[in-house]
Design a protein around this motif. Structure first.
Motif, PDB file in Angstrom:
ATOM      1  N   VAL A 150     -43.638  58.664  -7.192  1.00 50.22           N
ATOM      2  CA  VAL A 150     -44.635  57.618  -6.983  1.00 50.22           C
ATOM      3  C   VAL A 150     -44.212  56.721  -5.825  1.00 50.22           C
ATOM      4  O   VAL A 150     -45.006  56.398  -4.944  1.00 50.22           O
ATOM      5  N   MET A 151     -42.947  56.305  -5.800  1.00 51.70           N
ATOM      6  CA  MET A 151     -42.458  55.447  -4.719  1.00 51.70           C
ATOM      7  C   MET A 151     -42.621  56.119  -3.362  1.00 51.70           C
ATOM      8  O   MET A 151     -43.048  55.480  -2.386  1.00 51.70           O
ATOM      9  N   GLU A 152     -42.298  57.381  -3.280  1.00 57.84           N
ATOM     10  CA  GLU A 152     -42.410  58.091  -2.002  1.00 57.84           C
ATOM     11  C   GLU A 152     -43.855  58.215  -1.558  1.00 57.84           C
ATOM     12  O   GLU A 152     -44.175  58.078  -0.369  1.00 57.84           O
TER      13      GLU A 152
ATOM     14  N   ARG B 216     -37.174  57.416   9.666  1.00 60.73           N
ATOM     15  CA  ARG B 216     -37.049  56.731   8.379  1.00 60.73           C
ATOM     16  C   ARG B 216     -37.856  57.452   7.301  1.00 60.73           C
ATOM     17  O   ARG B 216     -37.412  57.582   6.161  1.00 60.73           O
ATOM     18  N   ALA B 217     -39.056  57.897   7.666  1.00 63.44           N
ATOM     19  CA  ALA B 217     -39.900  58.606   6.702  1.00 63.44           C
ATOM     20  C   ALA B 217     -39.281  59.942   6.319  1.00 63.44           C
ATOM     21  O   ALA B 217     -39.252  60.316   5.135  1.00 63.44           O
ATOM     22  N   VAL B 218     -38.773  60.679   7.311  1.00 65.97           N
ATOM     23  CA  VAL B 218     -38.173  61.989   7.048  1.00 65.97           C
ATOM     24  C   VAL B 218     -36.930  61.849   6.175  1.00 65.97           C
ATOM     25  O   VAL B 218     -36.719  62.630   5.221  1.00 65.97           O
TER      26      VAL B 218
ATOM     27  N   ARG C  52     -36.336  59.350   4.272  1.00 66.70           N
ATOM     28  CA  ARG C  52     -36.673  58.506   3.122  1.00 66.70           C
ATOM     29  C   ARG C  52     -35.794  57.258   3.082  1.00 66.70           C
ATOM     30  O   ARG C  52     -35.364  56.819   2.005  1.00 66.70           O
ATOM     31  N   ARG C  53     -35.581  56.698   4.254  1.00 66.90           N
ATOM     32  CA  ARG C  53     -34.813  55.460   4.396  1.00 66.90           C
ATOM     33  C   ARG C  53     -35.806  54.327   4.632  1.00 66.90           C
ATOM     34  O   ARG C  53     -36.000  53.861   5.753  1.00 66.90           O
ATOM     35  N   TYR C  54     -36.456  53.936   3.579  1.00 67.61           N
ATOM     36  CA  TYR C  54     -37.517  52.940   3.700  1.00 67.61           C
ATOM     37  C   TYR C  54     -36.913  51.535   3.841  1.00 67.61           C
ATOM     38  O   TYR C  54     -35.917  51.204   3.179  1.00 67.61           O
ATOM     39  N   PRO C  55     -37.492  50.694   4.682  1.00 68.61           N
ATOM     40  CA  PRO C  55     -37.001  49.320   4.809  1.00 68.61           C
ATOM     41  C   PRO C  55     -37.027  48.598   3.469  1.00 68.61           C
ATOM     42  O   PRO C  55     -37.915  48.814   2.639  1.00 68.61           O
ATOM     43  N   LYS C  56     -36.037  47.716   3.267  1.00 66.93           N
ATOM     44  CA  LYS C  56     -35.931  47.011   1.988  1.00 66.93           C
ATOM     45  C   LYS C  56     -37.177  46.191   1.672  1.00 66.93           C
ATOM     46  O   LYS C  56     -37.609  46.121   0.520  1.00 66.93           O
ATOM     47  N   GLN C  57     -37.753  45.582   2.709  1.00 56.30           N
ATOM     48  CA  GLN C  57     -38.944  44.757   2.450  1.00 56.30           C
ATOM     49  C   GLN C  57     -40.127  45.618   2.006  1.00 56.30           C
ATOM     50  O   GLN C  57     -40.969  45.159   1.226  1.00 56.30           O
ATOM     51  N   ASP C  58     -40.187  46.885   2.488  1.00 55.45           N
ATOM     52  CA  ASP C  58     -41.264  47.781   2.061  1.00 55.45           C
ATOM     53  C   ASP C  58     -41.067  48.219   0.614  1.00 55.45           C
ATOM     54  O   ASP C  58     -42.039  48.340  -0.152  1.00 55.45           O
ATOM     55  N   ILE C  59     -39.832  48.465   0.235  1.00 55.59           N
ATOM     56  CA  ILE C  59     -39.542  48.834  -1.153  1.00 55.59           C
ATOM     57  C   ILE C  59     -39.868  47.667  -2.086  1.00 55.59           C
ATOM     58  O   ILE C  59     -40.472  47.850  -3.146  1.00 55.59           O
ATOM     59  N   ARG C  60     -39.490  46.471  -1.669  1.00 52.68           N
ATOM     60  CA  ARG C  60     -39.780  45.290  -2.475  1.00 52.68           C
ATOM     61  C   ARG C  60     -41.289  45.087  -2.629  1.00 52.68           C
ATOM     62  O   ARG C  60     -41.777  44.821  -3.744  1.00 52.68           O
ATOM     63  N   ARG C  61     -42.012  45.241  -1.534  1.00 53.47           N
ATOM     64  CA  ARG C  61     -43.468  45.077  -1.583  1.00 53.47           C
ATOM     65  C   ARG C  61     -44.104  46.163  -2.459  1.00 53.47           C
ATOM     66  O   ARG C  61     -45.045  45.889  -3.211  1.00 53.47           O
TER      67      ARG C  61
ATOM     68  N   ARG D 112     -46.930  53.303   4.697  1.00 54.99           N
ATOM     69  CA  ARG D 112     -46.221  52.593   5.767  1.00 54.99           C
ATOM     70  C   ARG D 112     -45.898  53.496   6.952  1.00 54.99           C
ATOM     71  O   ARG D 112     -45.214  53.061   7.892  1.00 54.99           O
ATOM     72  N   LEU D 113     -46.393  54.727   6.954  1.00 52.02           N
ATOM     73  CA  LEU D 113     -46.025  55.671   8.006  1.00 52.02           C
ATOM     74  C   LEU D 113     -46.441  55.197   9.395  1.00 52.02           C
ATOM     75  O   LEU D 113     -45.802  55.547  10.387  1.00 52.02           O
ATOM     76  N   GLY D 114     -47.508  54.422   9.466  1.00 49.43           N
ATOM     77  CA  GLY D 114     -47.933  53.917  10.765  1.00 49.43           C
ATOM     78  C   GLY D 114     -47.110  52.755  11.269  1.00 49.43           C
ATOM     79  O   GLY D 114     -47.300  52.304  12.408  1.00 49.43           O
ATOM     80  N   TYR D 115     -46.176  52.272  10.436  1.00 50.14           N
ATOM     81  CA  TYR D 115     -45.401  51.083  10.782  1.00 50.14           C
ATOM     82  C   TYR D 115     -43.919  51.355  11.021  1.00 50.14           C
ATOM     83  O   TYR D 115     -43.241  50.545  11.645  1.00 50.14           O
ATOM     84  N   ILE D 116     -43.398  52.451  10.501  1.00 46.96           N
ATOM     85  CA  ILE D 116     -41.954  52.697  10.580  1.00 46.96           C
ATOM     86  C   ILE D 116     -41.671  53.916  11.453  1.00 46.96           C
ATOM     87  O   ILE D 116     -42.538  54.787  11.619  1.00 46.96           O
ATOM     88  N   PRO D 117     -40.461  54.015  12.018  1.00 49.83           N
ATOM     89  CA  PRO D 117     -40.094  55.193  12.814  1.00 49.83           C
ATOM     90  C   PRO D 117     -40.150  56.461  11.969  1.00 49.83           C
ATOM     91  O   PRO D 117     -39.892  56.434  10.758  1.00 49.83           O
ATOM     92  N   LEU D 118     -40.457  57.583  12.616  1.00 46.04           N
ATOM     93  CA  LEU D 118     -40.590  58.848  11.902  1.00 46.04           C
ATOM     94  C   LEU D 118     -39.302  59.220  11.175  1.00 46.04           C
ATOM     95  O   LEU D 118     -39.337  59.756  10.065  1.00 46.04           O
TER      96      LEU D 118
END
Length: 264
Positions: free
Chosen positions: A96-98, A112-114, A116-125, A104-110
């Motif tokens: 579900v988290m993934e 990070r998505a590949v 699965r190193r999501y920014p902490k603020q995105d995980i919190r949100r 957020r794919l339009g906001y973070i570098p590719l």
């Protein structure tokens, strides 16, 4: 605010699917689009986010003409248009988290998505939004292990993660049972108020449209023939919107009483 002016969509040399369509959607409102199959409801939504290319006309979202955008400008604009699908469009093998983070794919570098190193603020949100819709406890569960209603809630959170300026929902309750459908519609209504979001819903269930929408737009053959508050959608308006529609579809749309009166 969304403002559509003289929108036309034609496939090949055939008749236009959308014909000089004008529509304005204000903030913090739910607008339900109803009409028989083939009326142009889904095409309209897909023209707004440019999944379908308009043939002519203008689509203005908060001062930006979406029809004039290309390349990176179009990709950036699409980040602010949340889309909720009938078939959920989740990646079943991902958690579900993934799935939520795909918003957020339009906001973070590719990378990070590949990775699965999501920014902490995105995980919190994501946790905040999942808690808001009641699925935070499923964060690490695979999407294919969820019920239909739970999967649609994941789709709603994914759209909200885009920080959208508008939400488009294409038959969001069509795959759900009646009770779950009501819950999803109530959720969309409350989120519209909470985030001051305009929500444009293509919906087949007229009863749900009348209950949860602030305004109903009726389409027929690519044109808007009804545009008013739900209370104004009477039997005569339903008859005009669904005239010539097979009995099964009219009944499914909630027009059974009109059909029964005609055949009495």
């Amino acid at each position: 605010m969304l403002k559509i002016s003289k929108l036309v969509k034609r496939y090949g040399n055939g008749d236009p699917v959308l014909k000089d369509l004008d529509l304005t959607v204000e903030s913090e409102s739910i607008v339900a689009i109803i009409g028989a199959s083939g009326a142009g409801k889904s095409t309209l939504l897909r023209c707004i986010n440019r999944l379908v290319e308009p043939t002519a006309g203008k689509i203005d979202l908060n001062g930006v003409d979406l029809t004039a955008l290309r390349g990176a400008q179009l990709r950036h604009a699409r980040r602010r248009i949340g889309m909720i699908f009938q078939g959920f469009n989740l990646v079943d093998r991902l958690t579900v988290m993934e799935n939520v983070q795909s918003g957020r794919l339009g906001y973070i570098p590719l990378w990070r998505a590949v990775m699965r190193r999501y920014p902490k603020q995105d995980i919190r949100r994501a946790y905040e939004l999942m808690e808001r819709v009641g699925i935070a406890h499923y964060a690490n569960k695979r999407a294919d292990a969820l019920s239909g209603g739970e999967r649609q809630r994941v789709g709603v959170v994914r759209a909200l993660m885009q920080e959208p300026e508008i939400l488009l929902a294409d038959e969001p309750t069509a795959s759900l049972d009646p009770k779950t459908s009501e819950q999803i519609m109530e959720l969309l209504r409350s989120l519209s108020r909470e985030f001051s979001l305009p929500v444009l819903i293509n919906i087949h269930n007229v009863a749900e449209a009348k209950t949860y929408a602030d305004r109903i737009v009726g389409m027929r053959y690519g044109r808007i023939i009804f545009d008013a508050e739900p209370d104004a959608l009477d039997a005569a308006a339903m008859d005009e919107i669904y005239a010539g529609t097979p009995a099964e579809e009219r009944a499914e749309a909630g027009a059974a009483e009109t059909l029964q009166a005609q055949t009495a």
